[in-house]
Design a protein around this motif. Sequence first.
Motif, PDB file in Angstrom:
ATOM      1  N   ARG A  34     180.659  75.948  31.635  1.00  0.00           N
ATOM      2  CA  ARG A  34     180.092  76.972  30.756  1.00  0.00           C
ATOM      3  C   ARG A  34     180.910  78.260  30.821  1.00  0.00           C
ATOM      4  O   ARG A  34     181.053  78.966  29.817  1.00  0.00           O
ATOM      5  N   GLU A  35     181.445  78.562  31.996  1.00  0.00           N
ATOM      6  CA  GLU A  35     182.314  79.731  32.115  1.00  0.00           C
ATOM      7  C   GLU A  35     183.631  79.498  31.386  1.00  0.00           C
ATOM      8  O   GLU A  35     184.174  80.391  30.745  1.00  0.00           O
ATOM      9  N   VAL A  36     184.127  78.263  31.467  1.00  0.00           N
ATOM     10  CA  VAL A  36     185.373  77.920  30.780  1.00  0.00           C
ATOM     11  C   VAL A  36     185.214  78.072  29.271  1.00  0.00           C
ATOM     12  O   VAL A  36     186.122  78.510  28.569  1.00  0.00           O
ATOM     13  N   LEU A  37     184.040  77.716  28.761  1.00  0.00           N
ATOM     14  CA  LEU A  37     183.784  77.783  27.322  1.00  0.00           C
ATOM     15  C   LEU A  37     183.452  79.183  26.842  1.00  0.00           C
ATOM     16  O   LEU A  37     183.421  79.432  25.632  1.00  0.00           O
ATOM     17  N   GLY A  38     183.223  80.097  27.764  1.00  0.00           N
ATOM     18  CA  GLY A  38     182.851  81.460  27.400  1.00  0.00           C
ATOM     19  C   GLY A  38     184.038  82.341  27.061  1.00  0.00           C
ATOM     20  O   GLY A  38     185.196  81.896  27.014  1.00  0.00           O
ATOM     21  N   VAL A  44     189.294  82.360  33.576  1.00  0.00           N
ATOM     22  CA  VAL A  44     188.684  81.448  34.540  1.00  0.00           C
ATOM     23  C   VAL A  44     189.623  80.288  34.879  1.00  0.00           C
ATOM     24  O   VAL A  44     189.816  79.939  36.047  1.00  0.00           O
ATOM     25  N   THR A  45     190.253  79.694  33.852  1.00  0.00           N
ATOM     26  CA  THR A  45     191.078  78.504  34.079  1.00  0.00           C
ATOM     27  C   THR A  45     192.458  78.834  34.630  1.00  0.00           C
ATOM     28  O   THR A  45     193.203  77.922  35.001  1.00  0.00           O
ATOM     29  N   SER A  46     192.819  80.100  34.683  1.00  0.00           N
ATOM     30  CA  SER A  46     194.108  80.497  35.268  1.00  0.00           C
ATOM     31  C   SER A  46     193.917  81.128  36.640  1.00  0.00           C
ATOM     32  O   SER A  46     194.820  81.779  37.168  1.00  0.00           O
ATOM     33  N   GLY A  47     192.751  80.899  37.226  1.00  0.00           N
ATOM     34  CA  GLY A  47     192.425  81.568  38.474  1.00  0.00           C
ATOM     35  C   GLY A  47     192.845  80.834  39.727  1.00  0.00           C
ATOM     36  O   GLY A  47     193.080  79.622  39.723  1.00  0.00           O
ATOM     37  N   SER A  48     192.971  81.604  40.811  1.00  0.00           N
ATOM     38  CA  SER A  48     193.234  81.067  42.148  1.00  0.00           C
ATOM     39  C   SER A  48     192.389  81.857  43.136  1.00  0.00           C
ATOM     40  O   SER A  48     192.044  83.016  42.888  1.00  0.00           O
ATOM     41  N   VAL A 225     184.184  67.743  30.730  1.00  0.00           N
ATOM     42  CA  VAL A 225     183.032  67.197  29.999  1.00  0.00           C
ATOM     43  C   VAL A 225     182.053  66.541  30.967  1.00  0.00           C
ATOM     44  O   VAL A 225     180.834  66.735  30.868  1.00  0.00           O
ATOM     45  N   ALA A 226     182.577  65.789  31.922  1.00  0.00           N
ATOM     46  CA  ALA A 226     181.717  65.134  32.913  1.00  0.00           C
ATOM     47  C   ALA A 226     180.958  66.165  33.734  1.00  0.00           C
ATOM     48  O   ALA A 226     179.763  65.975  34.031  1.00  0.00           O
TER      49      ALA A 226
END
Length: 230
Positions: A34-38, A44-48, A225-226
């Motif tokens: 849900r955070e990725v889709l926000g 979020v997806t480039s985080g470490s 998705v899973a």
Amino acid sequence: MRTLLMGVVGSTAYGLATAESDEDLLGVYLADTREVLGLDGATVTSGSRVTTQPDVTMHELGKYCSLALKCNPTVTELLWLPEYRVETEAGRRLRALRGSFLSTEYVRSAYGGYALQQAKRLLGRHEAGKEGFSADTAKRTAKHGRHCLRLLLQAQQLLRTGELTLDVSAHRDDLFATGRLAAEHPEAFAARFEQEKATLDALDSVLPDHPDRAAVDGLVVALRVAALQG
């Protein structure tokens, strides 16, 4: 944070640890879908996430795959460890796809290029008149020198076989000797480095010209998705 895969990397994995070596952990986590889709999804997806004591670096799945598709040596090795502290089913699926991340172009540029960059930095330190190393600086220089050679040896194996063996303890004496050359005899170190770099450049490769980005992308989508449906 859902950890998918985490294991011990660095000197311990290479079989080159000394009494002074720290234990380094590297892993991949899956951010909440849900955070990725926000609105902040790209962030979020480039985080470490990095912590110390112990030293742990965790990359979000999106960032990890982006780095691994360019054969970044530090992240690529995670997929080739013999054992893991954490290995979920999703992590096993990621490992099963490890060959899809590899390509001739990026192994040459990432492994060979990084080793060349580090070697130039070491030689430049000597040329700048810093031959009178402190004991601590000499140790760091020796460590960087042996890791330059390790990268070239591992890149050669990747191009020849498409497989990566992290444990290079069979070459331990040679690697440590090369590290001492980096600290004490830069000309000899340069000659050894150039020899191995020339071997790498001349090798024919069994790897594809380009990574299988579509296969990696498909797995990332499937895992997200899973996670959302779960």
